[in-house]
Design an enzyme around this catalytic site. Structure first.
Site, PDB file in Angstrom:
ATOM      1  N   THR A  34       0.826  -1.217   0.000  1.00 14.84           N
ATOM      2  CA  THR A  34       0.000   0.000   0.000  1.00 14.84           C
ATOM      3  C   THR A  34       0.853   1.257   0.000  1.00 14.84           C
ATOM      4  OG1 THR A  34      -1.748  -1.150   1.148  1.00 14.84           O
ATOM      5  CG2 THR A  34      -1.802   1.213   1.303  1.00 14.84           C
ATOM      6  N   TYR A  47      -8.207   0.774  -3.651  1.00 18.58           N
ATOM      7  CA  TYR A  47      -6.966   1.162  -4.303  1.00 18.58           C
ATOM      8  C   TYR A  47      -6.251  -0.097  -4.773  1.00 18.58           C
ATOM      9  CZ  TYR A  47      -4.709  -0.573  -0.158  1.00 18.58           C
ATOM     10  OH  TYR A  47      -4.292  -1.392   0.837  1.00 18.58           O
ATOM     11  N   SER A  80       1.374  -7.451  -0.746  1.00 18.36           N
ATOM     12  CA  SER A  80       2.098  -8.507  -0.018  1.00 18.36           C
ATOM     13  C   SER A  80       1.272  -9.772   0.175  1.00 18.36           C
ATOM     14  CB  SER A  80       2.639  -7.991   1.305  1.00 18.36           C
ATOM     15  OG  SER A  80       1.603  -7.810   2.218  1.00 18.36           O
ATOM     16  N   GLN A  81      -0.021  -9.744  -0.238  1.00 13.80           N
ATOM     17  CA  GLN A  81      -0.777 -11.001  -0.273  1.00 13.80           C
ATOM     18  C   GLN A  81      -0.175 -11.950  -1.312  1.00 13.80           C
ATOM     19  OE1 GLN A  81      -1.759  -7.950  -1.084  1.00 13.80           O
ATOM     20  NE2 GLN A  81      -3.624  -7.897  -2.321  1.00 13.80           N
ATOM     21  N   THR A 113       1.543  -4.513   4.232  1.00 15.29           N
ATOM     22  CA  THR A 113       1.421  -4.856   5.653  1.00 15.29           C
ATOM     23  C   THR A 113       0.795  -6.238   5.891  1.00 15.29           C
ATOM     24  OG1 THR A 113      -0.687  -3.695   5.748  1.00 15.29           O
ATOM     25  CG2 THR A 113       1.266  -2.455   6.398  1.00 15.29           C
ATOM     26  N   ASP A 114       0.094  -6.767   4.872  1.00 16.38           N
ATOM     27  CA  ASP A 114      -0.631  -8.040   5.082  1.00 16.38           C
ATOM     28  C   ASP A 114       0.286  -9.171   5.549  1.00 16.38           C
ATOM     29  OD1 ASP A 114      -2.890  -6.743   4.225  1.00 16.38           O
ATOM     30  OD2 ASP A 114      -3.107  -7.849   2.353  1.00 16.38           O
ATOM     31  N   LYS A 186      -0.001  -8.133  12.775  1.00 18.45           N
ATOM     32  CA  LYS A 186      -0.980  -7.184  12.241  1.00 18.45           C
ATOM     33  C   LYS A 186      -2.303  -7.499  12.925  1.00 18.45           C
ATOM     34  CE  LYS A 186      -2.980  -5.219   8.069  1.00 18.45           C
ATOM     35  NZ  LYS A 186      -3.021  -5.132   6.597  1.00 18.45           N
ATOM     36  N   GLU A 307      -2.986 -30.580  26.297  1.00 22.42           N
ATOM     37  CA  GLU A 307      -4.075 -31.545  26.083  1.00 22.42           C
ATOM     38  C   GLU A 307      -3.686 -32.604  25.062  1.00 22.42           C
ATOM     39  OE1 GLU A 307      -8.356 -30.376  25.932  1.00 22.42           O
ATOM     40  OE2 GLU A 307      -7.514 -28.383  26.192  1.00 22.42           O
TER      41      GLU A 307
HETATM   42  N1  GLU Z   1      -2.814  -6.029   0.500  1.00 22.15           N
HETATM   43  C1  GLU Z   1      -1.908  -4.940   0.624  1.00 22.15           C
HETATM   44  C2  GLU Z   1      -0.502  -5.427   0.938  1.00 22.15           C
HETATM   45  O1  GLU Z   1      -0.244  -6.113   1.893  1.00 22.15           O
HETATM   46  C3  GLU Z   1      -2.496  -4.025   1.552  1.00 22.15           C
HETATM   47  C4  GLU Z   1      -1.934  -3.940   2.886  1.00 22.15           C
HETATM   48  C5  GLU Z   1      -0.919  -2.838   3.023  1.00 22.15           C
HETATM   49  O2  GLU Z   1       0.091  -2.756   2.362  1.00 22.15           O
HETATM   50  O3  GLU Z   1      -1.201  -2.065   3.899  1.00 22.15           O
HETATM   51  O4  GLU Z   1       0.370  -5.125   0.197  1.00 22.15           O
END
Ligand code: GLU
Length: 350
Positions: A34, A47, A80-81, A113-114, A186, A307
């Site tokens: 992002t 976006y 980053s997905q 961030t993902d 996250k 367990e």
């Molecule tokens: N899906 C995006 C990624 O991880 C959005 C999350 C972000 O960068 O904040 O690249």
């Protein structure tokens, strides 16, 4: 002769003063996310990640040039997905060359961030240097009102030039905070204040361009890690199976049929299986597919022999690692050994 000696002394003094005045050499490796995302309207949350290049990011924060001698390179430009093992291997190898052969003083990685926490933890185990390596991202795209990327990038460079962060392993820098690669998670899907350091909290913070550290990591990392990716061009295949009431055993069975090397359970509670899934897990372990028990609970350890009798079944307990980080450690552990006790030991140390 006397003149020659004087000349040498002057040259040496010049070199010392030049090196004292020289700014730290920081390399920014851009991977997308992002922070490099563009929204069609600046007030929109819709976006596309990974649109603008490294130079555009740097141009948005010219103040960075006061902190460091900064240069950049674009490794990939993805959300980053879509992060994968291939990019992780490339990234770790590139960082090792930049820090150990090309004289860089620190690295900043821009990243979505993902999956930032997974990349941070992978690098924490595979970077062979005690110089700072800092990941930065943003929750708002680059052209959003109040975009958080420029400040996060500036702070990440400030962290990378600081002598205070040396030896801390890989850090994430978001929202004025520094987070340790092992504990960072996250926690919120859309807020800027999304990253937390688990029960131990943040490891430091950035204020006025200075890094202040609050605690030290207590796990092995970077120069003390045994994991070495120099000669690897692929990683063992490890999947994650999610636990829930009345869970189907099909996902676990699918990984077994596909001959994965390991399976991490994101179990319920203290890493517990639904009974049908447990039966497949026992068979998988007997076939040499390592099972690691972790938990879908956001906090708390997955304890050994609680367990579930891990010693009886030769399962490994993930202890403090969440499922996605347990997967990272299991992949690297399987490059070294298939002995469940040795793998359990890695989970205790890393
Ligand atoms: N899906 C995006 C990624 O991880 C959005 C999350 C972000 O960068 O904040 O690249």
């Amino acid at each position: 002769m006397k003149n020659f000696k004087t000349l040498l002394l002057v040259a040496a003094a010049l070199l010392v003063s030049l090196s004292l005045g020289a700014k730290p050499k920081i390399r920014i490796i851009a991977t997308g996310g992002t922070i490099a995302g563009v929204s069609s309207t600046s007030a929109s949350s819709a976006y596309t990640a990974g649109q603008v290049g490294i130079q555009t990011l740097l141009d948005a924060v010219p103040q960075i040039l006061n902190l460091a001698d900064v240069s950049g390179e674009q490794l990939v430009n993805i959300g980053s997905q879509d992060m994968n093992d291939e990019v992780w291997l490339k990234l770790a190898k590139r960082i090792n060359v930049l820090l150990n052969e090309e004289g860089y003083d620190g690295i900043v990685i821009t990243h979505g961030t993902d999956t930032m926490e997974e990349t941070a933890y992978f690098l924490n185990l595979t970077v062979k240097s005690d110089k700072p390596v800092v990941l930065a991202g943003s929750m708002r795209p680059s052209n959003a009102i109040s975009a958080d990327g420029p400040a996060n990038l500036y702070n990440a460079v400030a962290a990378a030039v600081s002598p205070n962060t040396r030896g801390y392993g890989v850090l994430c820098c978001m929202n004025n905070q520094l987070l340790d690669a092992k504990t960072v998670i996250k926690t919120h899907t859309i807020d800027c204040d999304t990253f937390e350091g688990g029960p131990s909290g943040i490891i430091g913070y950035i204020y006025n361009g200075e890094a202040h550290m609050l605690q030290t990591p207590n796990n092995k990392h970077t120069i003390n890690s045994v994991f070495d990716v120099t000669k690897l061009d692929r990683l063992p295949q490890v999947g994650i199976v999610y636990g829930y009431a009345n869970a189907s055993a099909l996902p676990m069975q699918a990984f077994v049929d596909a001959k994965f090397d390991g399976i991490v359970l994101a179990g319920v509670g203290d890493g517990n299986f639904y009974k049908d899934v447990f039966d497949v897990a026992v068979k998988a372990q007997n076939q040499g597919i390592q099972i690691v028990r972790s938990s879908r609970c956001p906090t708390g350890p997955t304890c050994l022999n609680s367990e579930v009798d891990d010693e009886k079944y030769h399962f490994v307990a993930a202890l403090d690692l969440n499922p996605q980080k347990a997967r990272v450690l299991l992949m690297l552990a399987l490059t070294k050994t298939h002995d469940w006790q040795e793998i359990q030991q890695f989970f205790k140390e890393y």
